[in-house]
Write a protein that holds these residues in place. Structure first.
Motif, short mmCIF file in Angstrom:
data_model
loop_
_atom_site.label_atom_id
_atom_site.label_comp_id
_atom_site.label_asym_id
_atom_site.label_seq_id
_atom_site.Cartn_x
_atom_site.Cartn_y
_atom_site.Cartn_z
N HIS A 48 0.80 -1.16 -0.05
CA HIS A 48 0.07 -0.13 -0.03
C HIS A 48 0.95 1.12 0.11
O HIS A 48 1.98 1.33 0.91
N LEU A 49 0.66 1.95 -0.93
CA LEU A 49 1.56 3.41 -0.80
C LEU A 49 0.65 4.73 -0.26
O LEU A 49 -0.45 4.88 -0.83
N CYS A 50 1.07 5.19 0.65
CA CYS A 50 0.74 6.66 0.97
C CYS A 50 1.69 7.70 0.66
O CYS A 50 2.75 7.54 1.24
N GLY A 51 1.33 8.48 -0.12
CA GLY A 51 2.07 9.62 -0.75
C GLY A 51 1.44 11.05 -0.37
O GLY A 51 0.28 11.28 -0.60
N ALA A 52 2.25 12.08 -0.20
CA ALA A 52 1.83 13.19 0.30
C ALA A 52 2.50 14.20 -0.85
O ALA A 52 3.89 14.23 -1.36
N SER A 53 1.68 14.79 -1.63
CA SER A 53 2.13 16.04 -2.57
C SER A 53 3.01 15.30 -3.77
O SER A 53 2.30 14.33 -4.21
N LEU A 54 4.19 15.64 -3.79
CA LEU A 54 5.08 14.96 -4.98
C LEU A 54 5.03 13.21 -4.48
O LEU A 54 4.91 12.66 -5.47
#
Length: 257
Positions: free
Chosen positions: A80-86
C-alpha cells in the motif's frame, strides 16, 4: 521551538526505529533512507512517500525503476502506498509503470496531484540542476502557507522548513525536476487499484481545479476531507490522518473532519 521535534512520540520513534540506508542502483550515490517499523510478518505493508526525501533521480521512469528495486530488496511483492504531494504523484506513477505486473494494492493520496502542468513550471524543469540551492529553496518555500495559521500548522511548517534546509543542491534540484517535468497520470492503467484521497478545505499549494481533477480521475475513490490542515495535514492533523489510514483499508467512507 519546534514542538514536533521535541514531542515524546517523535523522540520515541527516532530512538527506537533505526534509520536504514539502502543502495539498490549501480550508482552508489543513490541512497534510499527509510524507517522500517511494524511486524515483519505483514507482507503487504504501507509505505509512506514524503514530499522531499528521496535519492537523486532526474527522471520519473528512473525513479520508478529504483523504487521497484527497493521493493525487490525488501522482498515485498505488493504494498500500500501513502504519498503526500510529490510523494502521491510518484506513487501514482509507480502504480502506472507496474500495471502489467501489479505491485500496488492501494493508494492513499494526501494533498496530491495527477498532472505536473498545474505548477506552470514545466518550461523550467530541465534547468533546475543549474540553479543554486538558495534559489531552489525559494521556489519550494513559495508554496508554503503565508500569513497567520494556528500553532500546530505553524509548527508543521517549521518542521518542513528544517527538513528543507537539510537538503543539498542536487537533492532539491532533482525533487523539483520530478515535480515539474511534463507528465500526467494515466488512470486507465491503475483502474483496479483502490484509491483514497485526503485533502483539506483551507488554503494549500493545490488549486481547487487540481483537486477536482483528482476527483474526476478517481470517481470511485474514497474521500476524506479535513476542514483545516494546510500543506501538511499529516503533521498538524496526525490525530485525524491516522484513523483515516486505518479506515481506508476496511470500508468505504466519506468523512468531513
Amino acid at each position: 521551538m519546534e514542538e514536533i521535534k521535541v514531542s515524546p512520540d517523535y523522540n520515541w520513534f527516532r530512538s527506537t526505529v533505526p534509520l536504514k540506508r539502502i543502495i539498490v542502483d549501480d550508482d552508489d550515490s543513490k541512497v534510499w533512507s527509510l524507517y522500517d517499523a511494524g511486524p515483519k510478518s505483514i507482507r503487504c505493508p504501507i509505505i509512506f512517500l514524503p514530499p522531499l526525501q528521496y535519492p537523486v533521480y532526474w527522471d520519473l521512469l528512473e525513479f520508478c525503476d529504483g523504487f521497484r528495486k527497493l521493493l525487490d530488496h525488501l522482498q515485498l511483492d505488493k504494498v500500500h502506498l501513502c504519498g503526500a504531494s510529490l510523494g502521491g504523484f510518484l506513487a501514482q506513477k509507480f502504480a502506472e509503470c507496474t500495471y502489467k505486473s501489479p505491485r500496488v494494492h492501494s493508494l492513499i493520496l494526501c494533498n496530491s496531484f495527477s498532472d505536473t502542468s498545474i505548477f506552470n513550471q514545466t518550461w523550467a524543469a530541465n534547468s533546475f540542476w543549474l540553479m543554486p540551492a538558495f534559489m531552489l529553496k525559494k521556489i519550494v518555500l513559495g508554496n508554503f502557507a503565508k500569513g497567520p495559521v494556528d500553532p500546530k500548522m505553524a509548527d508543521a511548517i517549521d518542521f518542513m522548513v528544517d527538513r528543507l534546509e537539510s537538503l543539498n543542491q542536487s537533492d532539491l534540484a532533482s525533487r523539483l525536476t520530478l515535480n515539474c517535468q511534463n507528465s500526467y497520470v494515466e488512470p486507465h492503467k491503475i483502474k483496479d487499484v483502490v484509491v483514497t484521497i485526503i485533502d483539506v478545505f483551507d488554503h494549500s499549494a493545490l488549486s481547487l481545479e487540481a483537486k477536482e481533477e483528482m476527483y474526476k480521475l478517481y470517481p470511485n475513490a474514497r474521500r476524506a476531507h479535513l476542514k483545516t490542515g494546510g500543506n501538511f495535514p499529516y503533521l498538524c492533523r496526525s490525530h485525524v490522518c491516522l484513523p483515516i489510514l486505518t479506515l481506508s483499508h476496511s470500508r468505504f467512507f466519506h468523512e468531513r473532519f
